[in-house]
Design a protein around this motif. Structure first.
Motif, short mmCIF file in Angstrom:
data_model
loop_
_atom_site.label_atom_id
_atom_site.label_comp_id
_atom_site.label_asym_id
_atom_site.label_seq_id
_atom_site.Cartn_x
_atom_site.Cartn_y
_atom_site.Cartn_z
N LEU A 82 40.53 18.38 -31.22
CA LEU A 82 39.33 19.13 -32.00
C LEU A 82 38.49 19.56 -31.17
O LEU A 82 38.10 20.35 -31.21
CB LEU A 82 38.88 17.99 -33.10
CG LEU A 82 37.57 18.59 -33.89
CD1 LEU A 82 38.13 19.45 -34.93
CD2 LEU A 82 36.90 17.61 -34.61
N SER A 83 38.25 18.79 -29.96
CA SER A 83 37.35 19.27 -29.01
C SER A 83 37.71 20.50 -28.56
O SER A 83 36.90 21.25 -27.81
CB SER A 83 36.82 18.13 -28.20
OG SER A 83 36.29 17.02 -28.84
N ASN A 84 39.06 20.35 -27.86
CA ASN A 84 39.50 21.72 -26.94
C ASN A 84 39.38 22.82 -27.92
O ASN A 84 39.08 23.78 -27.52
CB ASN A 84 41.00 21.23 -26.98
CG ASN A 84 41.38 20.62 -25.65
OD1 ASN A 84 41.24 21.08 -24.53
ND2 ASN A 84 41.69 19.54 -25.59
N VAL A 85 39.87 22.79 -29.37
CA VAL A 85 39.62 23.85 -30.34
C VAL A 85 38.13 24.33 -30.34
O VAL A 85 37.82 25.66 -30.20
CB VAL A 85 40.27 23.74 -31.41
CG1 VAL A 85 39.93 24.60 -32.56
CG2 VAL A 85 41.91 23.49 -31.44
N ALA A 86 37.28 23.51 -30.53
CA ALA A 86 35.56 23.83 -30.48
C ALA A 86 35.35 24.77 -29.24
O ALA A 86 34.47 25.42 -29.53
CB ALA A 86 35.03 22.52 -30.77
N LEU A 87 36.00 24.33 -28.13
CA LEU A 87 35.32 24.91 -27.14
C LEU A 87 35.62 26.60 -27.03
O LEU A 87 34.91 27.36 -26.53
CB LEU A 87 36.29 24.65 -25.82
CG LEU A 87 36.01 23.14 -25.43
CD1 LEU A 87 36.97 22.78 -24.19
CD2 LEU A 87 34.30 23.11 -24.59
N GLY A 88 36.40 26.95 -28.14
CA GLY A 88 36.64 28.52 -28.36
C GLY A 88 35.59 29.02 -28.85
O GLY A 88 35.08 30.31 -28.49
N ALA A 89 34.46 28.35 -29.63
CA ALA A 89 33.31 28.96 -30.21
C ALA A 89 32.02 28.54 -29.69
O ALA A 89 31.26 29.00 -29.36
CB ALA A 89 33.08 28.49 -31.46
N ALA A 90 32.10 27.29 -28.74
CA ALA A 90 31.01 27.02 -28.27
C ALA A 90 31.37 26.03 -26.87
O ALA A 90 31.80 24.76 -27.03
CB ALA A 90 30.26 25.81 -28.89
N PRO A 91 31.38 26.53 -25.59
CA PRO A 91 31.73 25.73 -24.37
C PRO A 91 30.91 24.97 -24.03
O PRO A 91 30.16 24.91 -22.94
CB PRO A 91 31.90 26.74 -23.65
CG PRO A 91 30.91 27.86 -24.00
CD PRO A 91 30.88 27.88 -25.20
N ARG A 92 30.55 23.75 -24.74
CA ARG A 92 29.81 22.77 -24.59
C ARG A 92 30.49 21.30 -24.97
O ARG A 92 31.37 21.41 -25.77
CB ARG A 92 28.29 23.06 -25.26
CG ARG A 92 28.40 22.97 -26.52
CD ARG A 92 26.96 23.09 -27.19
NE ARG A 92 26.50 24.46 -26.85
CZ ARG A 92 26.26 25.28 -27.55
NH1 ARG A 92 26.25 25.35 -28.96
NH2 ARG A 92 25.61 26.24 -27.11
N SER A 93 29.87 20.28 -24.31
CA SER A 93 30.52 18.87 -24.43
C SER A 93 30.23 18.37 -25.92
O SER A 93 31.10 17.54 -26.36
CB SER A 93 30.30 17.76 -23.60
OG SER A 93 28.80 18.00 -23.59
N LYS A 94 29.19 18.67 -26.66
CA LYS A 94 28.95 18.19 -27.86
C LYS A 94 28.66 19.53 -28.90
O LYS A 94 27.53 19.92 -29.07
CB LYS A 94 27.81 17.25 -27.86
CG LYS A 94 28.02 16.15 -27.22
CD LYS A 94 26.66 15.01 -27.14
CE LYS A 94 26.97 13.67 -26.59
NZ LYS A 94 25.86 12.78 -26.68
N PRO A 95 29.84 20.08 -29.53
CA PRO A 95 29.66 21.08 -30.31
C PRO A 95 28.83 20.81 -31.69
O PRO A 95 28.98 19.63 -32.02
CB PRO A 95 31.03 21.44 -30.53
CG PRO A 95 31.90 20.23 -30.34
CD PRO A 95 31.23 19.44 -29.24
N ALA A 96 28.18 21.54 -32.20
CA ALA A 96 27.49 21.44 -33.48
C ALA A 96 28.35 21.06 -34.62
O ALA A 96 29.67 21.39 -34.57
CB ALA A 96 26.59 22.74 -33.79
#
Length: 221
Positions: A82-96
């Motif tokens: 989930l965190s890997n995929v979220a990096l596509g939209a927000a390259p940060r450690s704690k996505p919204a």
């Protein structure tokens, strides 16, 4: 144009979006270099890379309207899927939370619902490719570059993935480098032949293979 020691590349072509365009040719001919120029990892010595009439020369790779699907999937082994995929939209450690919701929806689209907490090492090669595709969905870029992204998969899995790409990225311009001409025949509306640094203009795929040039025949033999 681009020159690197003994290698020189020449390209002058236009492709229309959306669509899936194959890039084929012998090893060392310049296929990956072409994608690097479009992505901004390399800069041309002469000429321009244009998107909708705008020169991308001053845009860093991350600022270009381009997403890249790498052969090794480029997943971070210490992060869950989930965190890997979220990096596509927000390259940060704690996505919204909104980004995490989009990441979950993307994983569902690629058939990985329920895999959110797993890490890349716990997935098969095909599942890792699906996760990488989900991350590309979150980038929401109009151009997607695929440099033999699924070459490590068997034929059946590779075709499953290319079908997913075609269906899920129907509004994007996809440039797909492949070592298998059958991928071009089956999936690409147009095909670009790259040989010894010469990038030939895209041709309708069936027409290209029905009447191959001498250099293309040599490559296909």
């Amino acid at each position: 144009e681009l020159t690197r020691e003994a290698f020189a590349m020449r390209a002058d072509f236009t492709v229309e979006a959306p669509g899936l365009v194959a890039v084929i040719g012998p090893s060392g001919g310049g296929k990956s270099t072409l994608l690097s120029l479009i992505a901004g990892f390399e800069l041309p010595d002469q000429g321009r890379v244009l998107w909708q009439g705008r020169d991308l020369a001053n845009d860093a790779p991350g600022k270009r309207p381009v997403a890249v699907l790498f052969q090794d999937n480029n997943l971070f082994p210490h992060l869950d899927i989930l965190s890997n995929v979220a990096l596509g939209a927000a390259p940060r450690s704690k996505p919204a939370p909104e980004v995490l919701d989009r990441a979950r929806a993307a994983l569902e689209k690629v058939g990985l619902a329920g895999f959110e907490t797993r890490r890349p090492g716990q997935l098969s090669g095909g599942q890792q490719s699906r996760a990488a595709l989900a991350r590309v969905l979150l980038t929401d870029r109009p151009v997607v570059l695929m440099d033999e992204a699924f070459s490590a998969l068997g034929p059946a899995l590779r075709h499953d993935m290319l079908g997913l790409v075609r269906d899920l990225l129907a509004d994007a311009l996809i440039l797909m480098v492949t070592h298998d001409p059958e991928d071009a025949r089956r999936w690409a509306t147009q095909t670009i032949f790259v040989d010894e640094g010469q990038v030939h203009a895209p041709v309708e795929t069936k027409a290209l293979f029905d009447a191959p040039t001498e250099r293309l025949r040599a490559y296909l033999a």
